[in-house]
Design a protein around this motif. Sequence first.
Motif, PDB file in Angstrom:
ATOM      1  N   LEU A  91      36.060 -45.844 -37.611  1.00  0.00           N
ATOM      2  CA  LEU A  91      36.443 -44.522 -37.106  1.00  0.00           C
ATOM      3  C   LEU A  91      36.277 -43.467 -38.195  1.00  0.00           C
ATOM      4  O   LEU A  91      35.835 -42.345 -37.927  1.00  0.00           O
ATOM      5  CB  LEU A  91      37.884 -44.545 -36.598  1.00  0.00           C
ATOM      6  N   SER A  92      36.607 -43.809 -39.437  1.00  0.00           N
ATOM      7  CA  SER A  92      36.440 -42.868 -40.545  1.00  0.00           C
ATOM      8  C   SER A  92      34.971 -42.522 -40.745  1.00  0.00           C
ATOM      9  O   SER A  92      34.621 -41.368 -41.007  1.00  0.00           O
ATOM     10  CB  SER A  92      37.013 -43.447 -41.835  1.00  0.00           C
ATOM     11  N   GLU A  93      34.108 -43.521 -40.627  1.00  0.00           N
ATOM     12  CA  GLU A  93      32.676 -43.290 -40.806  1.00  0.00           C
ATOM     13  C   GLU A  93      32.079 -42.435 -39.688  1.00  0.00           C
ATOM     14  O   GLU A  93      31.075 -41.768 -39.886  1.00  0.00           O
ATOM     15  CB  GLU A  93      31.940 -44.618 -40.904  1.00  0.00           C
ATOM     16  N   LEU A  94      32.714 -42.454 -38.513  1.00  0.00           N
ATOM     17  CA  LEU A  94      32.219 -41.630 -37.414  1.00  0.00           C
ATOM     18  C   LEU A  94      32.500 -40.142 -37.654  1.00  0.00           C
ATOM     19  O   LEU A  94      31.846 -39.293 -37.056  1.00  0.00           O
ATOM     20  CB  LEU A  94      32.860 -42.055 -36.094  1.00  0.00           C
ATOM     21  N   GLY A  95      33.457 -39.837 -38.522  1.00  0.00           N
ATOM     22  CA  GLY A  95      33.784 -38.462 -38.826  1.00  0.00           C
ATOM     23  C   GLY A  95      34.314 -37.723 -37.603  1.00  0.00           C
ATOM     24  O   GLY A  95      35.147 -38.239 -36.871  1.00  0.00           O
ATOM     25  N   PRO A  96      33.798 -36.502 -37.336  1.00  0.00           N
ATOM     26  CA  PRO A  96      34.281 -35.707 -36.211  1.00  0.00           C
ATOM     27  C   PRO A  96      34.038 -36.381 -34.852  1.00  0.00           C
ATOM     28  O   PRO A  96      34.750 -36.123 -33.901  1.00  0.00           O
ATOM     29  CB  PRO A  96      33.495 -34.404 -36.296  1.00  0.00           C
ATOM     30  N   ASP A  97      33.021 -37.253 -34.776  1.00  0.00           N
ATOM     31  CA  ASP A  97      32.730 -37.922 -33.503  1.00  0.00           C
ATOM     32  C   ASP A  97      33.812 -38.946 -33.151  1.00  0.00           C
ATOM     33  O   ASP A  97      33.873 -39.402 -32.018  1.00  0.00           O
ATOM     34  CB  ASP A  97      31.383 -38.630 -33.564  1.00  0.00           C
ATOM     35  N   ALA A  98      34.656 -39.300 -34.092  1.00  0.00           N
ATOM     36  CA  ALA A  98      35.698 -40.300 -33.828  1.00  0.00           C
ATOM     37  C   ALA A  98      36.780 -39.749 -32.894  1.00  0.00           C
ATOM     38  O   ALA A  98      37.506 -40.521 -32.304  1.00  0.00           O
ATOM     39  CB  ALA A  98      36.339 -40.748 -35.146  1.00  0.00           C
ATOM     40  N   GLY A  99      36.866 -38.427 -32.748  1.00  0.00           N
ATOM     41  CA  GLY A  99      37.873 -37.836 -31.870  1.00  0.00           C
ATOM     42  C   GLY A  99      37.734 -38.320 -30.434  1.00  0.00           C
ATOM     43  O   GLY A  99      38.733 -38.433 -29.711  1.00  0.00           O
TER      44      GLY A  99
END
Length: 102
Positions: A91-99
């Motif tokens: 989730l951290s690696e997804l950055g803003p897309d993790a929302g």
Amino acid sequence: MTTSRPLRLLRNLAWGLAAMMVVAVGAIWMQGRAGAPVEARPYAAPFTLLNQDGEPVTERDFLGKPSAWFYGFTHCPDVCPTALAEMSMMLSELGPDAGACR
């Protein structure tokens, strides 16, 4: 009482035919079950759970969003923390897309 050879042969033949009939009927029955239409189920079958805040969550909350389902134990010190840490890192690696995943 002894049975003559022809009668013994006839009896064995009858039992063999009976066994073959049982196998044939079972095979036909199983084939009929395999060909029966299976009810199509959606990816997220209906459910209701409580989240960490005690609020209800249903499958409708996840429709149209990517989701990962983790089935673990309430206490498993060897595996669960590692798996949850890996999911958190993803989730951290997804950055803003993790929302969209949270």
